[in-house]
Design a protein around this motif. Sequence first.
Motif, PDB file in Angstrom:
ATOM      1  N   ARG A   1     -16.666 -13.221  -2.532  1.00 40.34           N
ATOM      2  CA  ARG A   1     -16.266 -12.780  -0.812  1.00 40.34           C
ATOM      3  C   ARG A   1     -17.212 -11.628  -0.502  1.00 40.34           C
ATOM      4  NH1 ARG A   1     -10.954 -13.981   1.106  1.00 40.34           N
ATOM      5  NH2 ARG A   1     -11.519 -16.270   1.453  1.00 40.34           N
ATOM      6  N   VAL A   2     -17.656 -11.784   0.751  1.00 48.38           N
ATOM      7  CA  VAL A   2     -17.944 -10.082   0.846  1.00 48.38           C
ATOM      8  C   VAL A   2     -17.836  -9.787   2.168  1.00 48.38           C
ATOM      9  CG1 VAL A   2     -19.628  -9.980  -1.247  1.00 48.38           C
ATOM     10  CG2 VAL A   2     -20.408 -10.454   1.348  1.00 48.38           C
ATOM     11  N   THR A   3     -17.123  -7.949   2.267  1.00 46.00           N
ATOM     12  CA  THR A   3     -17.396  -7.723   3.262  1.00 46.00           C
ATOM     13  C   THR A   3     -17.763  -6.756   4.033  1.00 46.00           C
ATOM     14  OG1 THR A   3     -15.096  -6.756   2.825  1.00 46.00           O
ATOM     15  CG2 THR A   3     -14.367  -8.917   3.033  1.00 46.00           C
ATOM     16  N   LEU A   4     -18.588  -6.655   5.395  1.00 49.53           N
ATOM     17  CA  LEU A   4     -18.816  -5.032   5.658  1.00 49.53           C
ATOM     18  C   LEU A   4     -17.720  -5.204   6.581  1.00 49.53           C
ATOM     19  CD1 LEU A   4     -22.215  -7.259   6.881  1.00 49.53           C
ATOM     20  CD2 LEU A   4     -22.047  -5.204   4.383  1.00 49.53           C
ATOM     21  N   GLY A   5     -17.492  -3.764   7.142  1.00 49.20           N
ATOM     22  CA  GLY A   5     -17.347  -2.543   8.124  1.00 49.20           C
ATOM     23  C   GLY A   5     -15.929  -2.530   7.527  1.00 49.20           C
ATOM     24  N   HIS A   6     -15.648  -2.180   8.932  1.00 49.49           N
ATOM     25  CA  HIS A   6     -13.700  -1.345   8.806  1.00 49.49           C
ATOM     26  C   HIS A   6     -13.899  -2.220   9.445  1.00 49.49           C
ATOM     27  CE1 HIS A   6     -14.015  -0.224  12.517  1.00 49.49           C
ATOM     28  NE2 HIS A   6     -14.964   0.384  12.552  1.00 49.49           N
ATOM     29  N   THR A   7     -11.756  -2.248   9.534  1.00 48.74           N
ATOM     30  CA  THR A   7     -10.673  -2.651   9.452  1.00 48.74           C
ATOM     31  C   THR A   7     -10.738  -3.910  11.349  1.00 48.74           C
ATOM     32  OG1 THR A   7      -8.731  -1.483   9.435  1.00 48.74           O
ATOM     33  CG2 THR A   7      -9.099  -2.191   7.942  1.00 48.74           C
ATOM     34  N   ARG A   8     -11.519  -2.739  12.263  1.00 50.54           N
ATOM     35  CA  ARG A   8     -12.116  -2.546  13.097  1.00 50.54           C
ATOM     36  C   ARG A   8     -13.198  -3.461  13.554  1.00 50.54           C
ATOM     37  NH1 ARG A   8      -6.486  -1.897  15.813  1.00 50.54           N
ATOM     38  NH2 ARG A   8      -5.498  -0.855  14.282  1.00 50.54           N
ATOM     39  N   ASP A   9     -13.693  -3.796  12.707  1.00 53.01           N
ATOM     40  CA  ASP A   9     -14.877  -4.229  13.063  1.00 53.01           C
ATOM     41  C   ASP A   9     -15.587  -4.874  11.434  1.00 53.01           C
ATOM     42  OD1 ASP A   9     -16.720  -5.112  14.041  1.00 53.01           O
ATOM     43  OD2 ASP A   9     -18.356  -3.347  14.322  1.00 53.01           O
TER      44      ASP A   9
ATOM     45  N   LEU B   1     -21.887  -2.758   0.629  1.00 57.31           N
ATOM     46  CA  LEU B   1     -20.462  -3.643   1.306  1.00 57.31           C
ATOM     47  C   LEU B   1     -19.776  -3.813  -0.220  1.00 57.31           C
ATOM     48  CD1 LEU B   1     -21.821  -6.091  -0.651  1.00 57.31           C
ATOM     49  CD2 LEU B   1     -22.673  -7.044   1.297  1.00 57.31           C
ATOM     50  N   TRP B   2     -18.467  -4.086   0.364  1.00 58.09           N
ATOM     51  CA  TRP B   2     -17.446  -4.472  -0.724  1.00 58.09           C
ATOM     52  C   TRP B   2     -17.722  -6.449  -1.538  1.00 58.09           C
ATOM     53  CZ3 TRP B   2     -14.292  -1.423  -2.922  1.00 58.09           C
ATOM     54  CH2 TRP B   2     -14.101   0.262  -2.269  1.00 58.09           C
ATOM     55  N   VAL B   3     -17.645  -6.114  -2.487  1.00 59.01           N
ATOM     56  CA  VAL B   3     -17.710  -7.969  -3.116  1.00 59.01           C
ATOM     57  C   VAL B   3     -16.521  -7.841  -3.703  1.00 59.01           C
ATOM     58  CG1 VAL B   3     -18.927  -8.678  -5.056  1.00 59.01           C
ATOM     59  CG2 VAL B   3     -19.897  -7.037  -3.639  1.00 59.01           C
TER      60      VAL B   3
ATOM     61  N   GLY C   1      -7.499 -15.722 -13.018  1.00 61.48           N
ATOM     62  CA  GLY C   1      -7.622 -14.900 -11.651  1.00 61.48           C
ATOM     63  C   GLY C   1      -7.514 -13.409 -11.567  1.00 61.48           C
ATOM     64  N   GLU C   2      -7.955 -13.157 -11.791  1.00 60.54           N
ATOM     65  CA  GLU C   2      -7.878 -11.355 -12.416  1.00 60.54           C
ATOM     66  C   GLU C   2      -8.469 -11.200 -11.157  1.00 60.54           C
ATOM     67  OE1 GLU C   2      -8.181  -6.933 -14.485  1.00 60.54           O
ATOM     68  OE2 GLU C   2      -7.880  -8.882 -15.463  1.00 60.54           O
ATOM     69  N   PRO C   3      -8.383 -10.571 -10.203  1.00 60.82           N
ATOM     70  CA  PRO C   3      -9.630 -10.062  -9.077  1.00 60.82           C
ATOM     71  C   PRO C   3     -10.266  -8.829  -9.486  1.00 60.82           C
ATOM     72  CG  PRO C   3      -7.070  -8.953  -8.417  1.00 60.82           C
ATOM     73  CD  PRO C   3      -7.080  -9.762  -9.775  1.00 60.82           C
ATOM     74  N   CYS C   4     -11.167  -8.413  -9.147  1.00 59.29           N
ATOM     75  CA  CYS C   4     -12.276  -7.609  -8.551  1.00 59.29           C
ATOM     76  C   CYS C   4     -12.479  -7.055  -7.753  1.00 59.29           C
ATOM     77  CB  CYS C   4     -13.295  -7.974  -9.503  1.00 59.29           C
ATOM     78  SG  CYS C   4     -14.692  -6.641 -10.347  1.00 59.29           S
ATOM     79  N   LEU C   5     -13.171  -5.778  -7.479  1.00 58.41           N
ATOM     80  CA  LEU C   5     -13.076  -5.741  -5.653  1.00 58.41           C
ATOM     81  C   LEU C   5     -14.299  -4.443  -6.315  1.00 58.41           C
ATOM     82  CD1 LEU C   5     -13.510  -5.724  -2.458  1.00 58.41           C
ATOM     83  CD2 LEU C   5     -11.338  -4.380  -3.030  1.00 58.41           C
ATOM     84  N   VAL C   6     -15.153  -4.226  -5.651  1.00 54.73           N
ATOM     85  CA  VAL C   6     -16.102  -3.093  -6.180  1.00 54.73           C
ATOM     86  C   VAL C   6     -16.999  -2.870  -4.970  1.00 54.73           C
ATOM     87  CG1 VAL C   6     -16.328  -3.509  -8.081  1.00 54.73           C
ATOM     88  CG2 VAL C   6     -17.564  -4.438  -7.715  1.00 54.73           C
TER      89      VAL C   6
END
Length: 152
Positions: A73-81, A27-29, A36-41
């Motif tokens: 905040r975490v995400t699973l899936g691609h932009t259409r799911d 997943l993306w974290v 306030g510096e963002p981090c996405l991994v």
Amino acid sequence: MTTTEPARSREQRKQDVLERLAKDDDLWVATASADGEPCLVPLSFVWDRETLLMCTRRTNPTARNLTPAGQVRVTLGHTRDVVLIEGTAEPVEGTDLAPESADAFAAKLNGWDPRNRKPWVYLRITPRAVKAWREENELAERELMRDGDWLV
């Protein structure tokens, strides 16, 4: 945007989310530093005891950003799911992790077992909000969990 499939019910979306949590590997974290510096991994995870369990080096920005507030905040899936989860993360030392949880993590990650490696720390995320949607026709009822309680 044109949709070709009817919107799933909220019950079906919850079922789909739980299936993805059980079967997906990564997943993306997203976190932010105190200034306030963002981090996405991307991180590998296991769905364990109604929480997300992952591991990273304690010196990585993801681990550092989760102290003291623990907001993530975490995400699973691609932009259409999309499955979007907001929650609170807490660091857990490998020696403090329940053996069943550490075993489940190692099993899912093909034997990689960081529980006795000092540079690594587990992160346990307790979901507070879950949203899921595929297309515009699912946006109106995308909220499946609020304040840690499933709405369906």
